[in-house]
Design a protein around this motif. Structure first.
Motif, PDB file in Angstrom:
ATOM      1  N   ASP A 179      94.015 121.532  48.429  1.00 49.93           N
ATOM      2  CA  ASP A 179      94.427 120.138  48.315  1.00 49.93           C
ATOM      3  C   ASP A 179      93.770 119.330  49.423  1.00 49.93           C
ATOM      4  OD1 ASP A 179      96.040 120.975  46.242  1.00 49.93           O
ATOM      5  OD2 ASP A 179      97.879 121.017  47.449  1.00 49.93           O
ATOM      6  N   VAL A 180      93.572 118.059  49.164  1.00 54.78           N
ATOM      7  CA  VAL A 180      92.957 117.177  50.153  1.00 54.78           C
ATOM      8  C   VAL A 180      93.774 117.203  51.444  1.00 54.78           C
ATOM      9  CG1 VAL A 180      92.359 114.793  50.710  1.00 54.78           C
ATOM     10  CG2 VAL A 180      91.945 115.685  48.402  1.00 54.78           C
ATOM     11  N   GLY A 181      93.081 117.392  52.561  1.00 55.86           N
ATOM     12  CA  GLY A 181      93.749 117.411  53.856  1.00 55.86           C
ATOM     13  C   GLY A 181      94.233 118.772  54.282  1.00 55.86           C
ATOM     14  N   GLU A 182      94.096 119.770  53.401  1.00 57.13           N
ATOM     15  CA  GLU A 182      94.556 121.122  53.748  1.00 57.13           C
ATOM     16  C   GLU A 182      93.399 122.098  53.849  1.00 57.13           C
ATOM     17  OE1 GLU A 182      97.700 122.383  51.184  1.00 57.13           O
ATOM     18  OE2 GLU A 182      98.902 120.583  51.539  1.00 57.13           O
ATOM     19  N   GLY A 183      92.183 121.570  53.907  1.00 62.29           N
ATOM     20  CA  GLY A 183      91.010 122.428  53.984  1.00 62.29           C
ATOM     21  C   GLY A 183      90.141 122.086  55.174  1.00 62.29           C
ATOM     22  N   THR A 184      88.860 122.356  55.039  1.00 60.73           N
ATOM     23  CA  THR A 184      87.930 122.257  56.159  1.00 60.73           C
ATOM     24  C   THR A 184      86.978 121.067  56.062  1.00 60.73           C
ATOM     25  OG1 THR A 184      86.321 123.677  55.010  1.00 60.73           O
ATOM     26  CG2 THR A 184      87.966 124.768  56.403  1.00 60.73           C
ATOM     27  N   LEU A 185      86.978 120.340  54.969  1.00 62.61           N
ATOM     28  CA  LEU A 185      86.018 119.252  54.792  1.00 62.61           C
ATOM     29  C   LEU A 185      86.480 117.994  55.524  1.00 62.61           C
ATOM     30  CD1 LEU A 185      85.109 119.622  50.995  1.00 62.61           C
ATOM     31  CD2 LEU A 185      84.022 120.668  52.999  1.00 62.61           C
TER      32      LEU A 185
END
Length: 266
Positions: A213-219
């Motif tokens: 989900d957006v905000g829970e990864g590395t990007l």
């Protein structure tokens, strides 16, 4: 009192434009299959501003359009099935137009359609012809890139064939996850192709390379959105293809995006 009246009549200063976010309905495709109207209502209830269709699920597209607008949702674009776009381009354009979309997107190509550079070149010719039909109907055309367009075929990347061969007014819908999955820096690629990118799918990448989900990864999602906004990209479309709980995924991603300071100086 006079000062108060004058203050009340002063021209208000416009507030900084806030970012609007949409949902790609492929994320909730099972719910769309069961009841597309209920699914669209639930997307609106989450607080999204826009939707992008990925099929009509046998429902009259004009009815879907009217219902979405009644729910306060704009239609950012409509994905087209490659087979329909190839065999019946006029029908695909008409369906997208009936959905209230101003852009028709080729969403995906199966492996059998993209084994060779000649096939990619054939698709550029076909898409240019479809673009002419779309423009005659007041519609735009775009290509949605994944990761396979960045894998070399005979020493050439298909994405470069597309950028070179497609009419300049055919847009590109980038996907932050698939760019990163291909080993491409989404932020750098977005900047390098500012004149061609029209739509953006937002999904994050976990540390193990899986979707998140957006905000829970590395990007660097905040930087990506801010750069895209500066370039004039408007439809920011949240998507997650493999969400264990699609509705929780849409809600979590929107919460993360709303918490990001996306204006300069915020």
């Amino acid at each position: 009192m006079t000062a108060g009246l004058l203050a009340g009549c002063a021209t208000p200063q416009p507030a900084p434009e806030s970012a609007s976010f949409g949902a790609q309905l492929y994320t909730v495709r099972d719910s769309m299959q069961r009841n597309p109207f209920a699914a669209i209502l639930d997307v609106a209830k989450l607080g999204y501003d826009e939707i992008e269709f990925a099929g009509t699920y046998g429902t009259d597209p004009a009815l879907l359009c009217r219902y979405a607008r009644r729910m306060g949702l704009e239609v950012a674009a409509a994905h087209a099935d490659w087979q329909k776009l190839k065999a019946y381009p006029a029908a695909a354009i008409a369906e997208a137009k009936a959905l209230c979309a101003d852009t028709l997107v080729l969403a995906w190509l199966p492996e059998d359609e993209r084994r060779s550079l000649d096939q990619w070149r054939e698709w550029t010719v076909r898409l240019n012809a479809i673009n002419t039909l779309a423009k005659a109907e007041g519609m735009s055309l775009a290509y949605h890139a994944h990761d396979f367009e960045f894998a070399e075929t005979d020493g050439i990347r298909p994405i470069d064939v597309l950028f070179e061969g497609l009419d300049p007014d055919i847009g590109f819908e980038l996907d932050t996850y698939w760019l990163a999955k291909a080993g491409v820096d989404p932020l750098a690629f977005l900047e390098a192709h500012a004149d061609r990118v029209t739509h953006l799918h937002l999904k994050d990448m976990a540390a193990d390379g899986s979707m998140a989900d957006v905000g829970e990864g590395t990007l660097p999602m905040q930087a990506i959105v801010m750069q895209a906004r500066a370039q004039g990209v408007l439809p920011f479309l949240v998507e997650r293809d493999d969400a264990p709980d699609p509705w929780a995924s849409l809600a979590s991603s929107l919460d993360s995006l709303r918490a990001m300071p996306l204006q300069q100086g915020e």
